[in-house]
Design an enzyme around this catalytic site. Structure first.
Site, PDB file in Angstrom:
ATOM      1  N   ARG A 242      40.450 -19.792  16.563  1.00  0.00           N
ATOM      2  CA  ARG A 242      39.509 -19.171  15.639  1.00  0.00           C
ATOM      3  C   ARG A 242      39.265 -20.130  14.471  1.00  0.00           C
ATOM      4  NH1 ARG A 242      37.899 -16.806  19.076  1.00  0.00           N
ATOM      5  NH2 ARG A 242      37.823 -14.564  19.512  1.00  0.00           N
ATOM      6  N   GLU A 271      31.006 -19.596  11.497  1.00  0.00           N
ATOM      7  CA  GLU A 271      30.028 -20.025  12.494  1.00  0.00           C
ATOM      8  C   GLU A 271      28.951 -18.947  12.691  1.00  0.00           C
ATOM      9  OE1 GLU A 271      31.631 -19.156  16.857  1.00  0.00           O
ATOM     10  OE2 GLU A 271      33.077 -20.416  15.767  1.00  0.00           O
ATOM     11  N   HIS A 289      31.182 -23.447  20.532  1.00  0.00           N
ATOM     12  CA  HIS A 289      31.944 -22.275  20.982  1.00  0.00           C
ATOM     13  C   HIS A 289      31.742 -22.021  22.481  1.00  0.00           C
ATOM     14  CE1 HIS A 289      33.911 -18.404  19.259  1.00  0.00           C
ATOM     15  NE2 HIS A 289      34.353 -18.654  20.484  1.00  0.00           N
TER      16      HIS A 289
END
Length: 323
Positions: A242, A271, A289
């Site tokens: 994370r 993000e 991601h």
């Protein structure tokens, strides 16, 4: 009897959306645009189930919406630090996630980032595309060895163990790790791994450090300036966990000052609003991601949500309940 009303906050794989249409009175996000806080509040008031993803922020302010109809949040993803779990419990909301099915794909991305950072892959790609490569040279873009190096893992759950297996069995890497609880002794024996007494110990010992701890208040900025200063000058930091586990400013400073060799990131604080400092760094490898972004994995995640919803609406305990 009418079907439960279900809202899907982002576009899902087509096969899963087809099943949702068959099972529920479902509203899909055809435009695939993130919902606003007001839209999420409205969803909680008008649907029996809301199925968010990591891009949906569900703080107490949203979850405390009045006149809620929603009873379950079927999260599309294993991480759920974007949901205020305490507020969900206070509001009587069941929360589920999708563990297990994205282990290998995320571990693959961790190894991808490790190799790209070690061998300056992203930097080399940019050089070729810019027409600035002028041919082979004995001293050009020298980088770091992976085979036989030491991999340190912060956290030692499913994804960390899968990453360690790929690193140890595939590249002969030595494994050190920190985890609050003791893992299966057979896994430690298989990987010839060393359990460290602290995160600090891992940071000092490893050539490559891969983060596999959950997000949330307890781990926010776990990797801060003090921790980064413990790393070897030739070490690399890999994050597929994370974004808020790492203090972005501290990492940018360390990379800019060449106090560490590199970083490979798939997740970021805030993000998709990445700190622009990362964009100027040649020694930062940046992915958008992609940890679980294979078709089979995303299908499996959707199937997990479907199974959790089915159990809830049938009056059974969802297998993957986290709140």
């Amino acid at each position: 009897m009418s079907k439960p009303k279900v809202l899907i906050t982002r576009k899902w794989p087509a096969s899963v959306e087809t099943k949702l249409k068959q099972l529920y009175d479902v509203s899909l996000n055809e435009d695939d645009l993130p919902l606003t806080s007001e839209e999420l509040k409205s969803a909680l008031q008008n649907y029996d189930a809301v199925c968010p993803s990591v891009c949906d922020s569900l703080p107490a302010e949203v979850l405390n919406a009045s006149n809620k109809r929603c009873k379950i949040l079927g999260n599309f993803g294993v991480g759920y630090n974007h949901i205020d779990i305490a507020a969900a419990k206070e509001n009587g909301l069941v929360v589920t996630n999708t563990p297990g099915v994205l282990t290998q794909s995320t571990a693959d991305i961790a190894m991808t980032l490790l190799l790209m950072s070690a061998r300056r892959g992203a930097e080399g790609d940019r050089l070729v595309r810019a027409g600035k490569w002028h041919g082979w040279c004995p001293t050009h873009m020298l980088s770091s060895d992976v085979t036989g190096a030491t991999l340190g893992l912060i956290g030692f759950g499913r994804i960390a163990i899968a990453t360690a297996r790929k690193a140890h069995h595939g590249f002969g890497m030595k494994i050190v790790f920190f985890n609050p609880s003791a893992p299966d002794p057979s896994v430690i024996e298989e990987l010839q791994a060393t359990r460290c007494d602290s995160v600090e110990d891992v940071m000092r010992r490893a050539d490559y450090i891969s983060l596999h701890c959950p997000g949330g208040p307890d781990t926010r900025h776990l990797i801060d300036d003090k921790m980064i200063r413990l790393m070897k000058p030739n070490a690399h930091l890999i994050n597929t966990a994370r974004g808020d586990v790492v203090d972005s400013k501290a990492l940018i400073d360390a990379l800019r000052d060449k106090r560490i060799a590199g970083a490979g990131l798939d997740v970021y604080e805030g993000e998709p609003n990445i700190d622009p400092g990362f964009l100027t760094l040649e020694n930062a490898t940046l992915l958008p991601h992609l940890g679980s972004a294979t078709l089979s994995t995303r299908n499996a995640m959707g199937e997990k949500v479907l199974a959790n919803l089915a159990a809830f609406f049938e009056g059974r305990e969802p297998e993957d309940r986290v709140a």
